[in-house]
Design a protein around this motif. Structure first.
Motif, PDB file in Angstrom:
ATOM      1  N   THR A   1       0.828  -1.203   0.000  1.00 36.00           N
ATOM      2  CA  THR A   1       0.000   0.000   0.000  1.00 36.00           C
ATOM      3  C   THR A   1       0.865   1.257   0.000  1.00 36.00           C
ATOM      4  O   THR A   1       0.684   2.151  -0.838  1.00 36.00           O
ATOM      5  CB  THR A   1      -0.943   0.014   1.219  1.00 36.00           C
TER       6      THR A   1
ATOM      7  N   LEU B   1       1.510   4.065  -3.183  1.00 33.93           N
ATOM      8  CA  LEU B   1       0.937   5.413  -3.110  1.00 33.93           C
ATOM      9  C   LEU B   1       1.944   6.543  -2.906  1.00 33.93           C
ATOM     10  O   LEU B   1       1.589   7.705  -3.066  1.00 33.93           O
ATOM     11  CB  LEU B   1      -0.124   5.461  -2.009  1.00 33.93           C
TER      12      LEU B   1
ATOM     13  N   CYS C   1      -6.464   4.449  -6.549  1.00 35.59           N
ATOM     14  CA  CYS C   1      -5.998   5.373  -5.500  1.00 35.59           C
ATOM     15  C   CYS C   1      -4.821   6.211  -5.973  1.00 35.59           C
ATOM     16  O   CYS C   1      -4.685   7.375  -5.576  1.00 35.59           O
ATOM     17  CB  CYS C   1      -5.634   4.606  -4.230  1.00 35.59           C
ATOM     18  N   GLN C   2      -3.970   5.644  -6.820  1.00 36.97           N
ATOM     19  CA  GLN C   2      -2.862   6.427  -7.358  1.00 36.97           C
ATOM     20  C   GLN C   2      -3.387   7.634  -8.135  1.00 36.97           C
ATOM     21  O   GLN C   2      -2.812   8.709  -8.073  1.00 36.97           O
ATOM     22  CB  GLN C   2      -1.979   5.579  -8.281  1.00 36.97           C
TER      23      GLN C   2
ATOM     24  N   SER D   1      -2.550  10.176  -4.952  1.00 36.23           N
ATOM     25  CA  SER D   1      -1.167  10.540  -5.230  1.00 36.23           C
ATOM     26  C   SER D   1      -1.082  11.690  -6.229  1.00 36.23           C
ATOM     27  O   SER D   1      -1.838  11.745  -7.202  1.00 36.23           O
ATOM     28  CB  SER D   1      -0.416   9.325  -5.779  1.00 36.23           C
TER      29      SER D   1
END
Length: 125
Positions: free
Chosen positions: A19, A23, A85-86, A90
């Motif tokens: 994780t 990220l 999520c990236q 990020s």
């Protein structure tokens, strides 16, 4: 022989490592190594190990035979989630379809590997 708590902690630790490394941007580590698509090997390795450690934990809990499919699809789903999520979390990373493919191939290979090893030694980890 290791107990199921050991496998659980190992699996949770590995999930945290995957994780965080998915990220955050660590800089140019390994940038001088001229290997084409080297990040795909990293993705492959992350999810290969991910499946192996979670499968070893699941096997210790005496879950059903379906557990290998649950572990596999959870790993693939987690890989997709990390890519999403990236793109959302990020600022220096972006989601890539080829990363999802590398994650998935690593997960599938991890499942095949651990299945062969356990059959060969006919043992419960």
């Amino acid at each position: 022989m290791h107990n199921k708590k050991t496998y659980l902690w190992l699996a949770l630790l590995w999930t945290c490592i995957v994780t965080v490394l998915s990220l955050v941007t660590i800089g140019n580590i390994g940038s001088s190594i001229p290997i084409p698509n080297k990040d795909k090997y990293v993705h492959f390795t992350f999810y290969f190990v991910f499946v192996v450690v979670w499968f070893l934990f699941a096997k210790r809990t005496n879950m059903t035979k379906k557990i290998k499919w649950i572990v596999l699809f959870s790993a693939i789903g987690y890989g997709i989630l990390m890519e999403i999520c990236q793109g959302i979390i990020s600022t220096n990373r972006s989601p890539e379809v080829m990363d999802v493919l590398a994650n998935s191939i690593g997960a599938i290979t991890g499942l095949i590997f651990i299945t062969i090893i356990l059959k060969k030694y006919k043992t419960t980890p």
